[in-house]
Design a protein around this motif. Structure first.
Motif, PDB file in Angstrom:
ATOM      1  N   LYS A  34       0.833  -1.201   0.000  1.00  0.00           N
ATOM      2  CA  LYS A  34       0.000   0.000   0.000  1.00  0.00           C
ATOM      3  C   LYS A  34       0.869   1.253   0.000  1.00  0.00           C
ATOM      4  O   LYS A  34       0.586   2.227  -0.695  1.00  0.00           O
ATOM      5  CB  LYS A  34      -0.936   0.001   1.206  1.00  0.00           C
ATOM      6  CG  LYS A  34      -2.016  -1.055   1.139  1.00  0.00           C
ATOM      7  CD  LYS A  34      -2.866  -1.042   2.396  1.00  0.00           C
ATOM      8  CE  LYS A  34      -3.911  -2.127   2.364  1.00  0.00           C
ATOM      9  NZ  LYS A  34      -4.756  -2.110   3.575  1.00  0.00           N
ATOM     10  N   ALA A  35       1.932   1.231   0.796  1.00  0.00           N
ATOM     11  CA  ALA A  35       2.849   2.374   0.857  1.00  0.00           C
ATOM     12  C   ALA A  35       3.574   2.559  -0.479  1.00  0.00           C
ATOM     13  O   ALA A  35       3.785   3.691  -0.933  1.00  0.00           O
ATOM     14  CB  ALA A  35       3.854   2.191   1.990  1.00  0.00           C
ATOM     15  N   ALA A  36       3.955   1.472  -1.129  1.00  0.00           N
ATOM     16  CA  ALA A  36       4.681   1.549  -2.403  1.00  0.00           C
ATOM     17  C   ALA A  36       3.839   2.218  -3.481  1.00  0.00           C
ATOM     18  O   ALA A  36       4.362   2.953  -4.319  1.00  0.00           O
ATOM     19  CB  ALA A  36       5.104   0.152  -2.854  1.00  0.00           C
ATOM     20  N   ARG A  37       2.534   1.993  -3.467  1.00  0.00           N
ATOM     21  CA  ARG A  37       1.670   2.597  -4.484  1.00  0.00           C
ATOM     22  C   ARG A  37       1.595   4.111  -4.355  1.00  0.00           C
ATOM     23  O   ARG A  37       1.152   4.789  -5.277  1.00  0.00           O
ATOM     24  CB  ARG A  37       0.265   2.000  -4.419  1.00  0.00           C
ATOM     25  CG  ARG A  37       0.256   0.555  -4.907  1.00  0.00           C
ATOM     26  CD  ARG A  37      -1.121  -0.012  -5.010  1.00  0.00           C
ATOM     27  NE  ARG A  37      -1.961   0.844  -5.820  1.00  0.00           N
ATOM     28  CZ  ARG A  37      -3.268   0.979  -5.620  1.00  0.00           C
ATOM     29  NH1 ARG A  37      -3.864   0.351  -4.649  1.00  0.00           N
ATOM     30  NH2 ARG A  37      -3.978   1.766  -6.399  1.00  0.00           N
ATOM     31  N   ALA A  70       7.106   1.764  -7.755  1.00  0.00           N
ATOM     32  CA  ALA A  70       5.768   1.896  -8.343  1.00  0.00           C
ATOM     33  C   ALA A  70       5.902   2.253  -9.818  1.00  0.00           C
ATOM     34  O   ALA A  70       6.892   2.845 -10.242  1.00  0.00           O
ATOM     35  CB  ALA A  70       4.978   2.971  -7.611  1.00  0.00           C
ATOM     36  N   TRP A  71       4.873   1.887 -10.570  1.00  0.00           N
ATOM     37  CA  TRP A  71       4.831   2.203 -11.993  1.00  0.00           C
ATOM     38  C   TRP A  71       3.383   2.331 -12.423  1.00  0.00           C
ATOM     39  O   TRP A  71       2.482   1.885 -11.730  1.00  0.00           O
ATOM     40  CB  TRP A  71       5.560   1.129 -12.807  1.00  0.00           C
ATOM     41  CG  TRP A  71       4.888  -0.195 -12.823  1.00  0.00           C
ATOM     42  CD1 TRP A  71       4.032  -0.669 -13.767  1.00  0.00           C
ATOM     43  CD2 TRP A  71       4.980  -1.237 -11.833  1.00  0.00           C
ATOM     44  NE1 TRP A  71       3.587  -1.931 -13.450  1.00  0.00           N
ATOM     45  CE2 TRP A  71       4.161  -2.300 -12.256  1.00  0.00           C
ATOM     46  CE3 TRP A  71       5.670  -1.373 -10.643  1.00  0.00           C
ATOM     47  CZ2 TRP A  71       4.023  -3.469 -11.527  1.00  0.00           C
ATOM     48  CZ3 TRP A  71       5.528  -2.542  -9.920  1.00  0.00           C
ATOM     49  CH2 TRP A  71       4.717  -3.575 -10.359  1.00  0.00           C
ATOM     50  N   GLU A  72       3.188   2.981 -13.558  1.00  0.00           N
ATOM     51  CA  GLU A  72       1.847   3.134 -14.117  1.00  0.00           C
ATOM     52  C   GLU A  72       1.633   2.099 -15.205  1.00  0.00           C
ATOM     53  O   GLU A  72       2.544   1.776 -15.965  1.00  0.00           O
ATOM     54  CB  GLU A  72       1.650   4.539 -14.684  1.00  0.00           C
ATOM     55  CG  GLU A  72       1.436   5.570 -13.623  1.00  0.00           C
ATOM     56  CD  GLU A  72       1.004   6.913 -14.178  1.00  0.00           C
ATOM     57  OE1 GLU A  72       1.098   7.120 -15.408  1.00  0.00           O
ATOM     58  OE2 GLU A  72       0.579   7.747 -13.380  1.00  0.00           O
ATOM     59  N   GLU A  73       0.411   1.599 -15.248  1.00  0.00           N
ATOM     60  CA  GLU A  73       0.016   0.612 -16.236  1.00  0.00           C
ATOM     61  C   GLU A  73      -1.362   0.971 -16.755  1.00  0.00           C
ATOM     62  O   GLU A  73      -2.143   1.598 -16.045  1.00  0.00           O
ATOM     63  CB  GLU A  73      -0.069  -0.770 -15.563  1.00  0.00           C
ATOM     64  CG  GLU A  73       0.825  -1.797 -16.158  1.00  0.00           C
ATOM     65  CD  GLU A  73       0.738  -3.122 -15.425  1.00  0.00           C
ATOM     66  OE1 GLU A  73      -0.387  -3.615 -15.175  1.00  0.00           O
ATOM     67  OE2 GLU A  73       1.791  -3.655 -15.117  1.00  0.00           O
ATOM     68  N   LYS A  89       0.628   0.636  -9.983  1.00  0.00           N
ATOM     69  CA  LYS A  89       0.914  -0.649  -9.360  1.00  0.00           C
ATOM     70  C   LYS A  89       2.205  -0.509  -8.576  1.00  0.00           C
ATOM     71  O   LYS A  89       3.034   0.348  -8.870  1.00  0.00           O
ATOM     72  CB  LYS A  89       1.055  -1.738 -10.419  1.00  0.00           C
ATOM     73  CG  LYS A  89      -0.247  -1.988 -11.168  1.00  0.00           C
ATOM     74  CD  LYS A  89      -0.181  -3.231 -11.954  1.00  0.00           C
ATOM     75  CE  LYS A  89      -1.087  -4.232 -11.294  1.00  0.00           C
ATOM     76  NZ  LYS A  89      -1.125  -5.506 -11.979  1.00  0.00           N
ATOM     77  N   GLY A  90       2.398  -1.358  -7.594  1.00  0.00           N
ATOM     78  CA  GLY A  90       3.601  -1.314  -6.780  1.00  0.00           C
ATOM     79  C   GLY A  90       4.086  -2.702  -6.433  1.00  0.00           C
ATOM     80  O   GLY A  90       3.334  -3.673  -6.507  1.00  0.00           O
TER      81      GLY A  90
END
Length: 103
Positions: A34-37, A70-73, A89-90
């Motif tokens: 949750k923190a990574a996102r 994290a990255w966007e998808e 996403k993370g």
């Protein structure tokens, strides 16, 4: 789904020991995800730079240390109407556990 009594709270710690946010989860990894996102997302998972995430389990002296990114998808085709076109996403990797002398 886990009942509330199975949930634990984890405080996000900065390097200087300030606790800025609280994440809940059944396991430390769930809270770390949750923190990574909330990290600044990269364009893809391959381009993401890991950042250290330190979570202190509330009521204990344990600090769980993770590397998170994290990255966007693009959202899946069968997404609900309210979901945006891009999602964050993370992922995390556990680095260890540290024990504090005092809280």
């Amino acid at each position: 789904m886990a009942r509330d009594k199975d949930k634990r709270n984890f405080a996000l710690r900065t390097q200087d020991g300030d606790e800025t946010s609280v994440f809940s989860g059944g396991t430390p990894r769930q809270a770390a995800l949750k923190a990574a996102r909330r990290l600044d997302p990269a364009d893809s998972e391959d381009d993401a730079d890991p950042e250290e995430i330190r979570l202190r389990e509330k009521g204990t002296h344990k600090v769980h240390i993770y590397e998170g990114w994290a990255w966007e998808e693009e959202a899946p085709d069968d997404k609900p109407g309210w979901m945006p076109g891009d999602i964050t996403k993370g992922n995390v990797s556990k680095e260890g556990v540290e024990h504090l002398d005092e809280i």
